[in-house]
Design an enzyme around this catalytic site. Sequence first.
Site, short mmCIF file in Angstrom:
data_model
loop_
_atom_site.label_atom_id
_atom_site.label_comp_id
_atom_site.label_asym_id
_atom_site.label_seq_id
_atom_site.Cartn_x
_atom_site.Cartn_y
_atom_site.Cartn_z
N LYS A 15 26.50 28.61 76.45
CA LYS A 15 26.90 27.21 76.65
C LYS A 15 27.96 27.07 77.75
O LYS A 15 27.89 26.17 78.57
CB LYS A 15 27.44 26.61 75.34
N ARG A 90 29.89 20.11 66.23
CA ARG A 90 29.53 21.36 65.58
C ARG A 90 29.13 21.14 64.12
O ARG A 90 28.86 22.10 63.41
CB ARG A 90 30.73 22.29 65.64
N ARG A 126 31.05 41.37 75.52
CA ARG A 126 31.64 40.40 76.44
C ARG A 126 33.12 40.72 76.70
O ARG A 126 33.87 41.02 75.78
CB ARG A 126 31.51 39.00 75.84
N ARG A 159 37.95 38.60 73.64
CA ARG A 159 38.44 37.49 72.84
C ARG A 159 38.65 37.95 71.41
O ARG A 159 37.84 38.72 70.90
CB ARG A 159 37.39 36.37 72.87
N ARG A 170 30.89 33.77 62.65
CA ARG A 170 30.60 32.62 63.52
C ARG A 170 29.11 32.27 63.48
O ARG A 170 28.74 31.09 63.46
CB ARG A 170 31.03 32.92 64.97
P1 ADP Z 1 31.59 30.08 70.48
O1 ADP Z 1 30.71 28.88 70.67
O2 ADP Z 1 31.23 31.21 71.37
O3 ADP Z 1 31.74 30.49 69.03
P2 ADP Z 1 33.93 28.48 71.22
O4 ADP Z 1 34.82 28.86 72.31
O5 ADP Z 1 33.04 27.28 71.38
O6 ADP Z 1 33.07 29.77 70.89
O7 ADP Z 1 34.77 28.25 69.88
C1 ADP Z 1 35.70 29.18 69.40
C2 ADP Z 1 36.29 28.71 68.08
O8 ADP Z 1 36.95 27.45 68.27
C3 ADP Z 1 35.26 28.42 66.99
O9 ADP Z 1 34.92 29.59 66.28
C4 ADP Z 1 36.02 27.42 66.11
O10 ADP Z 1 36.98 28.06 65.31
C5 ADP Z 1 36.77 26.60 67.15
N1 ADP Z 1 36.02 25.38 67.56
C6 ADP Z 1 35.55 25.09 68.81
N2 ADP Z 1 34.92 23.90 68.84
C7 ADP Z 1 34.99 23.42 67.58
C8 ADP Z 1 34.52 22.24 66.94
N3 ADP Z 1 33.83 21.29 67.60
N4 ADP Z 1 34.79 22.07 65.61
C9 ADP Z 1 35.47 23.00 64.92
N5 ADP Z 1 35.93 24.14 65.45
C10 ADP Z 1 35.70 24.36 66.76
#
Ligand code: ADP
Length: 215
Positions: A15, A90, A126, A159, A170
């Site tokens: 993404k 999400r 990664r 990360r 996740r």
């Molecule tokens: P990925 O999609 O690779 O898991 P992100 O960088 O999008 O990683 O998100 C990392 C973390 O940030 C998620 O595991 C969550 O804890 C938090 N997060 C990000 N966006 C949201 C969201 N829209 N709602 C709730 N938590 C979020």
Amino acid sequence: MKKIFILLGPPGAGKGTVGERLGEIFNLPLISTGDLLRENVKNKTDLGIKAKEFMDKGQLVPDEIVVSILLKRIKEKDCEYGFILDGFPRNINQAEILEKFVTIDKMKVIYLKADDEFLINRLSNRRICERCGTIYHLINLPPKVDGICDKCGGKLIQRDDDKEEVIRERLSIYHNLTSPLLDYYKRKKILFTVRGDGKLEDTIGKIIEIDRNNG
Ligand code: ADP
Ligand code: ZN
């Protein structure tokens, strides 16, 4: 006219990378709630301190925190003609809140599809440049010098949530809470599926075509 892309898909489906390219092509800002949250964590803001405990476990940050960060961002001037969302919504509740602020006919939801095995491999290998954010893969896209960014010489780090147990958490949260959005948007007829495990340029080409064919 305003244009809103929503990038939907499991962690590791690309993404962020796809969003960056689309941002250049359509001249729209890329808004990643994950990046906005990590910035808050880094700066130790009140929201960031609250968010960190959830993020480290791979769980979703409570909706009110993420929503307040997102709404503040989309009110900025550069979002006037639209934006690209990476990592939001999400869950169904977040999707419903978003619709209070942007109408559904402006949205296109791009579903980046990939299976769990592929995602675990991609995420656990990664590495990210601490300084400029460039993303590497230890096997498929390694840096020239171990641990050092090709572009800026910065240090490459993993990360905190790219450790295997957290990746599995996740993914399971994605399957339970986020994937119901696929049906939700399918019913609204704004869901478009593309491969998240293919070549970046092919994926981008498909998305441009989808955009062209759907007003
Ligand atoms: P990925 O999609 O690779 O898991 P992100 O960088 O999008 O990683 O998100 C990392 C973390 O940030 C998620 O595991 C969550 O804890 C938090 N997060 C990000 N966006 C949201 C969201 N829209 N709602 C709730 N938590 C979020
Ligand atoms: Zn760098």
